[in-house]
Design a protein around this motif. Structure first.
Motif, PDB file in Angstrom:
ATOM      1  N   GLY A  32      21.803  20.132  46.259  1.00  0.00           N
ATOM      2  CA  GLY A  32      22.805  19.319  46.952  1.00  0.00           C
ATOM      3  C   GLY A  32      22.594  17.871  46.573  1.00  0.00           C
ATOM      4  O   GLY A  32      22.676  16.978  47.417  1.00  0.00           O
ATOM      5  N   THR A  33      22.325  17.646  45.279  1.00  0.00           N
ATOM      6  CA  THR A  33      21.885  16.345  44.775  1.00  0.00           C
ATOM      7  C   THR A  33      22.816  15.214  45.166  1.00  0.00           C
ATOM      8  O   THR A  33      22.379  14.092  45.446  1.00  0.00           O
ATOM      9  CB  THR A  33      21.761  16.416  43.243  1.00  0.00           C
ATOM     10  N   TRP A  34      24.108  15.479  45.187  1.00  0.00           N
ATOM     11  CA  TRP A  34      25.076  14.414  45.444  1.00  0.00           C
ATOM     12  C   TRP A  34      24.895  13.777  46.806  1.00  0.00           C
ATOM     13  O   TRP A  34      25.130  12.562  46.967  1.00  0.00           O
ATOM     14  CB  TRP A  34      26.507  14.964  45.325  1.00  0.00           C
ATOM     15  N   PHE A  35      24.455  14.568  47.793  1.00  0.00           N
ATOM     16  CA  PHE A  35      24.392  14.039  49.160  1.00  0.00           C
ATOM     17  C   PHE A  35      23.312  12.967  49.325  1.00  0.00           C
ATOM     18  O   PHE A  35      23.598  11.900  49.894  1.00  0.00           O
ATOM     19  CB  PHE A  35      24.185  15.178  50.154  1.00  0.00           C
ATOM     20  N   PRO A  36      22.065  13.188  48.889  1.00  0.00           N
ATOM     21  CA  PRO A  36      21.075  12.100  49.005  1.00  0.00           C
ATOM     22  C   PRO A  36      21.518  10.833  48.296  1.00  0.00           C
ATOM     23  O   PRO A  36      21.332   9.723  48.821  1.00  0.00           O
ATOM     24  CB  PRO A  36      19.825  12.704  48.347  1.00  0.00           C
ATOM     25  N   LEU A  37      22.122  10.969  47.118  1.00  0.00           N
ATOM     26  CA  LEU A  37      22.577   9.774  46.397  1.00  0.00           C
ATOM     27  C   LEU A  37      23.649   9.033  47.188  1.00  0.00           C
ATOM     28  O   LEU A  37      23.650   7.796  47.248  1.00  0.00           O
ATOM     29  CB  LEU A  37      23.116  10.174  45.020  1.00  0.00           C
ATOM     30  N   LEU A  38      24.558   9.781  47.808  1.00  0.00           N
ATOM     31  CA  LEU A  38      25.606   9.154  48.618  1.00  0.00           C
ATOM     32  C   LEU A  38      25.009   8.455  49.840  1.00  0.00           C
ATOM     33  O   LEU A  38      25.411   7.335  50.180  1.00  0.00           O
ATOM     34  CB  LEU A  38      26.612  10.220  49.067  1.00  0.00           C
ATOM     35  N   VAL A  39      24.053   9.082  50.481  1.00  0.00           N
ATOM     36  CA  VAL A  39      23.408   8.475  51.651  1.00  0.00           C
ATOM     37  C   VAL A  39      22.704   7.177  51.262  1.00  0.00           C
ATOM     38  O   VAL A  39      22.838   6.149  51.944  1.00  0.00           O
ATOM     39  CB  VAL A  39      22.407   9.462  52.283  1.00  0.00           C
TER      40      VAL A  39
END
Length: 243
Positions: A32-39
């Motif tokens: 779910g790599t995109w979520f940490p980057l978005l946060v």
């Protein structure tokens, strides 16, 4: 009979290959790599009004004043407090996202090492930042109001330590663990480039009287994180689709 012997001999190898392929598919599905980057991009952008409008708290007694002008050798403790709280809340949100995703897909999640390391790095960042405020690697010039670069010269090692103790660097270092947890080579390459950018930007001294002088140090990493989140979101694995 010989045919049965050959099949039995091949079975363990086929079974091992099947297990490895299933393990790979599970790891891909867990990503779910995109979520940490978005946060992290979000908390970096939210830091902008904190840097601009939070009153300076001279907790370490490093400020020197003259009529109409004040110079402080240490970063604003309000900024450090913001990053400490923001990073801890970010890891709570990331852990909740991965747990929810694993329950929805019926797969376990190995996100705990990443969250533990991230929280530990956030706490270590706070401790190192306080220590650097009391024992600065960048020497305080005899004239605190001097703008002569020679007066604030510092070696490469000093810039490296200061840079790696920054909140943006802490985000990048923790992402290395996420790349390992997810066995994600694309994330590893992205993160190494991100850390290189952090080191380069950390070595730049901005001489400006503008109250917005810090913007490049926040907007550039935030833009890179948002771009990474968008790319990884577009190419994220879809449930039920063979990777």
């Amino acid at each position: 009979m010989p045919h049965e012997s050959v099949s039995q001999a091949d079975n363990p190898h086929e079974l091992l290959a099947t297990v490895r392929e299933l393990t790979r598919q599970v790891r891909v599905a867990q990503r779910g790599t995109w979520f940490p980057l978005l946060v992290f991009a979000t908390i970096t952008l939210v830091a902008i009004p904190v840097y601009r409008y939070a009153p300076y708290l001279d907790l370490f007694g490093t400020c020197r004043s003259r009529p109409g002008h004040t110079v402080c050798a240490a970063p604003n403790p309000a900024e450090l407090g913001y990053w400490t709280v923001a990073l801890l809340l970010a890891y709570v949100a990331i852990a909740a996202f991965y747990v929810r995703q694993s329950r929805r897909r019926g797969l376990g999640t190995p996100i705990r090492p990443y969250v533990v390391v991230g929280v530990a790095l956030a706490v270590l960042m706070t401790a190192v930042s306080v220590w650097l405020a009391l024992h600065p690697l960048v020497p305080v010039p005899a004239d605190p109001f001097s703008t002569d670069p020679a007066e604030i010269e510092v070696g490469a090692a000093g810039w490296l330590v200061n840079g790696l103790a920054s909140p943006i660097a802490v985000i990048g270092l923790a992402l290395l663990v996420l790349a390992w947890v997810e066995r994600h080579w694309a994330l590893l390459a992205y993160d190494l480039a991100f850390l290189a950018l952090v080191v380069i930007m950390g070595s730049q001294v901005i001489h400006s009287a503008s109250p917005w002088f810090f913007l490049p140090h926040l907007l550039v990493p935030a833009a890179v994180l948002l771009l990474g989140a968008a790319v990884f979101a577009v190419f994220r694995p879809q449930p039920g689709v063979r990777a």
